[in-house]
Design a protein around this motif. Sequence first.
Motif, PDB file in Angstrom:
ATOM      1  N   LEU A  74      11.448   1.790   3.159  1.00  0.00           N
ATOM      2  CA  LEU A  74      10.134   1.412   3.668  1.00  0.00           C
ATOM      3  C   LEU A  74      10.177   1.127   5.167  1.00  0.00           C
ATOM      4  N   GLU A  75      11.171   0.380   5.586  1.00  0.00           N
ATOM      5  CA  GLU A  75      11.268   0.054   7.011  1.00  0.00           C
ATOM      6  C   GLU A  75      11.548   1.306   7.843  1.00  0.00           C
ATOM      7  N   ASP A  76      12.525   2.093   7.436  1.00  0.00           N
ATOM      8  CA  ASP A  76      12.888   3.285   8.198  1.00  0.00           C
ATOM      9  C   ASP A  76      11.747   4.300   8.255  1.00  0.00           C
ATOM     10  N   MET A 113       7.411  -2.793  -4.815  1.00  0.00           N
ATOM     11  CA  MET A 113       7.728  -3.380  -3.523  1.00  0.00           C
ATOM     12  C   MET A 113       6.772  -2.774  -2.509  1.00  0.00           C
ATOM     13  N   TRP A 114       6.284  -3.572  -1.587  1.00  0.00           N
ATOM     14  CA  TRP A 114       5.317  -3.045  -0.638  1.00  0.00           C
ATOM     15  C   TRP A 114       5.632  -3.488   0.785  1.00  0.00           C
ATOM     16  N   ALA A 115       5.057  -2.758   1.739  1.00  0.00           N
ATOM     17  CA  ALA A 115       5.242  -3.049   3.159  1.00  0.00           C
ATOM     18  C   ALA A 115       3.938  -2.754   3.874  1.00  0.00           C
ATOM     19  N   HIS A 116       3.720  -3.441   4.999  1.00  0.00           N
ATOM     20  CA  HIS A 116       2.496  -3.165   5.756  1.00  0.00           C
ATOM     21  C   HIS A 116       2.667  -3.519   7.219  1.00  0.00           C
ATOM     22  N   CYS A 166       0.867  -2.793  14.565  1.00  0.00           N
ATOM     23  CA  CYS A 166       0.390  -1.510  14.056  1.00  0.00           C
ATOM     24  C   CYS A 166       1.432  -0.449  14.381  1.00  0.00           C
ATOM     25  N   LEU A 167       1.206   0.761  13.922  1.00  0.00           N
ATOM     26  CA  LEU A 167       2.030   1.899  14.317  1.00  0.00           C
ATOM     27  C   LEU A 167       1.378   2.568  15.530  1.00  0.00           C
ATOM     28  N   GLY A 168       2.200   2.937  16.516  1.00  0.00           N
ATOM     29  CA  GLY A 168       1.686   3.608  17.699  1.00  0.00           C
ATOM     30  C   GLY A 168       1.550   2.707  18.911  1.00  0.00           C
ATOM     31  N   ILE A 174       6.407  -4.400  13.576  1.00  0.00           N
ATOM     32  CA  ILE A 174       7.043  -5.358  12.674  1.00  0.00           C
ATOM     33  C   ILE A 174       6.682  -4.917  11.264  1.00  0.00           C
ATOM     34  N   VAL A 175       7.674  -4.520  10.485  1.00  0.00           N
ATOM     35  CA  VAL A 175       7.426  -4.046   9.131  1.00  0.00           C
ATOM     36  C   VAL A 175       7.669  -5.209   8.171  1.00  0.00           C
ATOM     37  N   GLU A 176       6.591  -5.726   7.596  1.00  0.00           N
ATOM     38  CA  GLU A 176       6.715  -6.843   6.658  1.00  0.00           C
ATOM     39  C   GLU A 176       6.891  -6.279   5.249  1.00  0.00           C
TER      40      GLU A 176
END
Length: 309
Positions: A74-76, A113-116, A166-168, A174-176
């Motif tokens: 998820l992080e990668d 499992m989740w990430a945002h 955010c992405l970009g 920061i990947v939670e």
Amino acid sequence: MRFSVYQESHIGGRKNNQDRMGYSFTRDALLLLVADGMGGHIMGEMAAQIAMQTIASLFQENATPYVKKPERFLEDSFFAAHREIHRYRAINNLPETPRTTIVACLIQHNNAMWAHCGDSRLYWMRGGQILARTRDHSRIETLIAQGKVDASERETHPDRNKLFNCLGAPNMPIVEISRRASLQAGDIMLLCSDGLWSVLPDHELAQRLHSNTIVRAVPELLTTATGIAGKTGDNVTALAMMWESSENLHGNSTITTHTLPVGSVTTTIQAPRHLDLENADTYNDSDIEKAIEEIRTAIDKSSRITSRN
């Protein structure tokens, strides 16, 4: 795995729909994704689409038939999507980098499992109750966590729409990532953009998804949200998944994966990356994958010339 899934998106009162959604699954793993391109920056829909397709492509590479290290994946994958968005800006000489929020959920071995990044949300529901939801990466949530603002001000505070992740963006996101959650039959995962949760309260989302099937509840939720928001409303997107067992199958809407061959992947997210033809003229006919391939070819040629010299 046995589950039912339904997704839908409404443009709302906007000229373009910058939300993206989709899911991919193998015999032993399921990936759910929702991205919301940020309208305060250029081409948010492209950032959302690049993120979706990058993460989905990496899922197809890693889910063989399940992801060995889900937290790392998820992080990668989020970092990879962030880099691809910046690559797109560089290739097309954009004045700034498009940005998107993102939420992803990976389900395998009866665990989720989740990430945002940002304020695209995930809700984990059981029996009409919310067991967990992501915390928005926003100024208002930070103030509430610090005790400087009361939680009742979430909907009215002037900083409620200010995001710090955010992405970009110029900085790495920061990947939670959540802890692993053990699923029970009937559990529901709802992924949605802020066009839904900012209009309808959490308890209404949970109640409607509990009192009806997701195939009926999701369209009703989106119709209600767009109706309340009116002509100035945001894009509204939701993707819901209900976990099932052999005792609570719900007819044709149920997906059963145990018969799938190892190595096969089913997805609603198109890959390799391509443009939304509906808005193709917005992007001057520059296909993302073609542009990336061209610059990589140029780099390879440059490397060969250097090595010869």
